[in-house]
Design an enzyme around this catalytic site. Structure first.
Site, short mmCIF file in Angstrom:
data_model
loop_
_atom_site.label_atom_id
_atom_site.label_comp_id
_atom_site.label_asym_id
_atom_site.label_seq_id
_atom_site.Cartn_x
_atom_site.Cartn_y
_atom_site.Cartn_z
N MET A 202 80.11 -12.18 56.28
CA MET A 202 78.94 -12.72 56.14
C MET A 202 77.84 -11.58 56.25
O MET A 202 76.86 -11.49 55.34
CB MET A 202 78.52 -13.40 57.65
N LYS B 55 59.38 -18.42 38.26
CA LYS B 55 59.74 -19.32 39.18
C LYS B 55 60.79 -18.55 39.98
O LYS B 55 61.32 -17.42 39.79
CB LYS B 55 60.51 -20.44 38.50
N ARG C 288 66.63 -34.11 31.33
CA ARG C 288 66.45 -33.72 32.63
C ARG C 288 64.93 -34.19 33.31
O ARG C 288 64.98 -34.82 34.07
CB ARG C 288 66.48 -31.95 32.82
N TYR D 79 88.78 -9.59 57.85
CA TYR D 79 89.07 -10.96 58.33
C TYR D 79 90.28 -11.47 57.65
O TYR D 79 90.63 -11.22 56.38
CB TYR D 79 88.14 -12.09 58.07
C1 LIG Z 1 63.57 -21.52 33.62
C2 LIG Z 1 62.89 -22.04 32.16
C3 LIG Z 1 62.63 -21.20 31.31
C4 LIG Z 1 62.96 -19.84 31.10
O1 LIG Z 1 64.47 -19.72 30.72
P1 LIG Z 1 65.15 -18.22 30.39
O2 LIG Z 1 66.26 -18.62 29.63
O3 LIG Z 1 64.97 -17.75 31.88
O4 LIG Z 1 64.09 -17.36 29.32
C5 LIG Z 1 61.91 -21.54 30.18
N1 LIG Z 1 61.44 -22.94 30.09
C6 LIG Z 1 61.70 -23.91 31.28
C7 LIG Z 1 61.40 -25.25 31.01
C8 LIG Z 1 62.59 -23.22 32.43
O5 LIG Z 1 62.78 -24.06 33.29
#
Ligand SMILES: *Cc1c(COP(=O)(O)O)cnc(C)c1O
Length: 366
Positions: free
Chosen positions: A312, A37, A135, A263
């Protein structure tokens, strides 16, 4: 064309090494889902997914549907779990052969409707259970509802049930984690006695894999570990660094005593200085909180502290004692330790540092 000389280099053979490090810690029957992701934690999801496909991972996971579509369009064939689909893009899920996590009654009903309208048969879906994170997901007490809703439905097939640990990296929360694992085991048993079969079960992220072997179940979900980070410095040192950030010196200044740099007179020279200006700033995801001497970069192999405030588009570093010229390479980081130090100085975690680099920084994969 991208003229920005700051580049993130992504080392794909390090990813393969890291994958195999974890594979060695799993039983042969445990499948591996690679979490790619957020553009592969800020790297480059397509190249990463191609490398991991060649290494025979069993599944990919993305957060959103468009991330999954990008992988399919790049020719990735293996199953892709979409962790957080939204109701308005469920038909794209089917169009691109993605596998939805159905985490609520509402999204489950919407997907069932689509699956009927499209005459799908045994379309793979995944059901998430909330065992404490609060969640996404169903509760154990929703099992009867799920049975009534899904048992006779031929349009879908429950490929897996899964859950997520709240604090898998934290030994102080061990009791809480073990309790979650117990709850998930109970869900698995209750599912089996209701439905008459047990789908794949999975629960652990990277630190869960390391800390809770009893929770590997049928598959593990590896994210951060693939990118080179474990729970502790010793294990992390057995992983290879994947991500390096490099740039160049744009300009060198001689700054007189009592003159200021940057700055708001962010730094005032107490003696004559040489400074190097580097094209990397908070718009690139290099946080303003990293200025004022908190972080060092490497210029010709020597450590140069950032002085003054992060702008920036630029930072200035002190190169008074470092022989260097305009155009010389600057390494912002090329080890996990440096990334962790940056995270520490910014009061955050490695996950946030990795995913914060903006698209203005070119990704170079090798
Ligand atoms: C992002 C995620 C993972 C991966 O977690 P890591 O700590 O990066 O290994 C696993 N399961 C779910 C549901 C996630 O959202």
């Amino acid at each position: 064309m991208n003229n920005n000389p700051s580049v993130l280099e992504i080392n794909l053979s390090a990813v393969a090494h890291n994958l195999n490090f974890f594979r060695d810690r799993l039983s042969d029957s445990t499948k591996i889902l690679a979490v790619v992701k957020a553009s592969g934690y800020g790297t480059e999801a397509v190249s990463l997914a191609k490398t991991l496909s060649k290494q025979n991972v069993d599944y990919f996971a993305v957060a959103y549907v468009d991330e999954g579509i990008a992988l399919r369009e790049a020719g990735i064939k293996i199953p892709i779990l979409v962790l957080h689909p939204q109701i308005n893009n469920l038909s794209l899920i089917v169009q691109y052969q993605l596998e939805p996590n159905l985490y609520s009654k509402k999204i489950l009903a919407s997907f069932l409707e689509i699956s009927k309208k499209s005459n799908l048969t045994s379309y793979p879906i995944h059901i998430k259970f909330n065992t404490g994170l609060n969640r996404l997901g169903f509760k154990k007490s929703d099992l009867d509802f799920l049975f009534d809703t899904l048992y006779k439905v031929k349009n879908i097939e429950i490929k897996s049930i899964f859950s997520h640990l709240v604090a898998s990296e934290d030994p102080n929360e061990r009791k809480f984690s073990l309790n979650q694992i117990q709850t998930f085991n109970d869900i698995g048993s209750a599912f089996k006695s209701l439905f008459g079969f047990k789908p794949m079960m999975h629960m652990t992220n990277t630190s869960g894999v390391l800390n809770y072997p009893e929770a590997h179940f049928d598959m593990v979900r590896l994210g951060l570990g693939l990118y080179g980070f474990a729970n502790d410095p010793v294990t992390t040192s057995e992983l290879k660094n994947v991500i390096s950030l490099k740039s160049i010196v744009s300009q060198i200044h001689r700054v007189g005593k009592n003159e200021s740099v940057g700055y708001n007179m962010g730094h005032t020279a107490s003696k004559e200085l040489s400074t190097a200006t580097i094209p990397l700033g908070h718009a690139d995801g290099f946080y303003r909180s990293l200025g004022q001497g908190k972080v060092f970069v490497s210029v010709n192999g020597q450590k140069a502290p950032i002085i003054g405030n992060v702008c920036m588009d630029m930072i200035m570093v002190d190169v008074t004692d470092i022989p260097c010229e305009e155009g010389d390479e600057v390494i912002i980081f090329d080890s996990q330790q440096e990334i962790l130090e940056i995270a520490n100085q910014a009061n955050t975690i490695s996950y946030e540092i990795l995913t914060a680099f903006s698209q203005r920084i070119k990704r170079v994969v090798y």
